[in-house]
Scaffold this active site. Sequence first.
Site, PDB file in Angstrom:
ATOM      1  N   ASP A 113       0.330  -0.653  -0.215  1.00  0.00           N
ATOM      2  CA  ASP A 113       0.183  -0.337  -0.458  1.00  0.00           C
ATOM      3  C   ASP A 113       0.557   1.132  -0.317  1.00  0.00           C
ATOM      4  O   ASP A 113       2.102   0.993   0.781  1.00  0.00           O
ATOM      5  CB  ASP A 113      -1.042  -0.238   1.344  1.00  0.00           C
ATOM      6  CG  ASP A 113      -1.707  -1.500   1.097  1.00  0.00           C
ATOM      7  OD1 ASP A 113      -2.880  -1.038   0.637  1.00  0.00           O
ATOM      8  OD2 ASP A 113      -2.297  -1.526   1.827  1.00  0.00           O
ATOM      9  N   ARG A 114      -0.080   2.590  -0.407  1.00  0.00           N
ATOM     10  CA  ARG A 114       1.112   3.681  -0.668  1.00  0.00           C
ATOM     11  C   ARG A 114       1.107   3.923   1.042  1.00  0.00           C
ATOM     12  O   ARG A 114       2.522   4.680   1.103  1.00  0.00           O
ATOM     13  CB  ARG A 114       0.155   4.494  -1.308  1.00  0.00           C
ATOM     14  CG  ARG A 114       0.595   6.134  -1.184  1.00  0.00           C
ATOM     15  CD  ARG A 114      -0.100   6.796  -1.448  1.00  0.00           C
ATOM     16  NE  ARG A 114      -1.598   7.544  -1.055  1.00  0.00           N
ATOM     17  CZ  ARG A 114      -2.464   8.174  -0.886  1.00  0.00           C
ATOM     18  NH1 ARG A 114      -2.899   8.977  -2.409  1.00  0.00           N
ATOM     19  NH2 ARG A 114      -3.164   7.691  -0.744  1.00  0.00           N
TER      20      ARG A 114
END
Length: 271
Positions: A113-114
Site C-alpha cells: 500500500d501507499r
Amino acid sequence: MTERFPNVAPATWLARMARGDVFDELGAAITPQQASQPPYPANTRLYYYRDVPDEPHIPFEEVVLYQDEHLLVVDKPHFLPVVPSGGYLRETVLVRLKHKLGLADLVPIHRIDRDTAGLVMFSKQPASRAAYAALFSRHQVRKTYHAIAPWRADVPLPQLRQSRIREAGHFMLQHEVPGPVNAITQINVLEVRGDLARYALKPVTGQRHQLRVHMLALGLPILNDGLYPTLTPEGQMDHAHPLQLLARELVFTDPVNLAERHFVSQRQLMF
C-alpha cells in the site's frame, strides 16, 4: 495508437506528439511528422506518460537496496505509491526509478500500500519476470511485516488469524465476513512499551489490506491507520504521523540462480 486506445481521438495524439509527450524506446520524442510518414517501423515500442495536473510532490525518497541483472529491491518510504494510480503518476516508485535508472522494462513483482513503508521487488527483464512472479503466486516468499499497535494482554499471542476478507461496501475498505478462509496471518508480539507494542505479522496469503483488517479484528488497530477503524477523507495525509506498518523482510530462493535471498528494510517504526 487510436486502435489501441479507441477513446482517444487522433487529434489528441497529434497534440501530445507535438508537445513532445510521446517517446520511442530510446527516449527520442516522436513528432507528428514521423508518426504520419509511412512506412512506420514495425515493432517499435512507444511510451506516453499521462499528465496528472497538480500532482503533489511527495518529499520522501525510495532507496535501492539491491539490484542485479534480473532483480531490483527497493526500500519504499511511507506515502509513496508503488505504481501510477489516481492522482499519482510521476510521484511513484515505478516512474521515479524508470527515469533515474533508465530501466524501461522495470515492473513490480508485487505491491504494498501507499501508506505502508518497506520492501518492494521489481523485475528488470521480461524473460525472467514470470519466474519471480510465480514465487508470490505459489506462496514461496516468506514475508515479515512489523507494526505498532495497542497492547492488550487479553489477546492470545502468538496466533494464526484465519478468516474470509471481502470488500466492505466502500471501494477503499475491506472487512471480515463469514465463509471459506481466504486470508491467513501469523501474528506475534516482539516488544511491549506501555499501552503499545511492536508486532511481527507474517501473511501467508495476500488479500488487500489483510494485515490491517486482521489487526483491527483483534481489537489492535495499527497506529495512525487512516482507513481502519475510521476512513479519513482523501487528501488529508499527515506526513508527521505515518501508518506504523513496515514490510520488513523478504526471504526466498532466487529462481534464476537458486541463491538464498534475504532482504531487510533499513527503516524503523515509531512508537
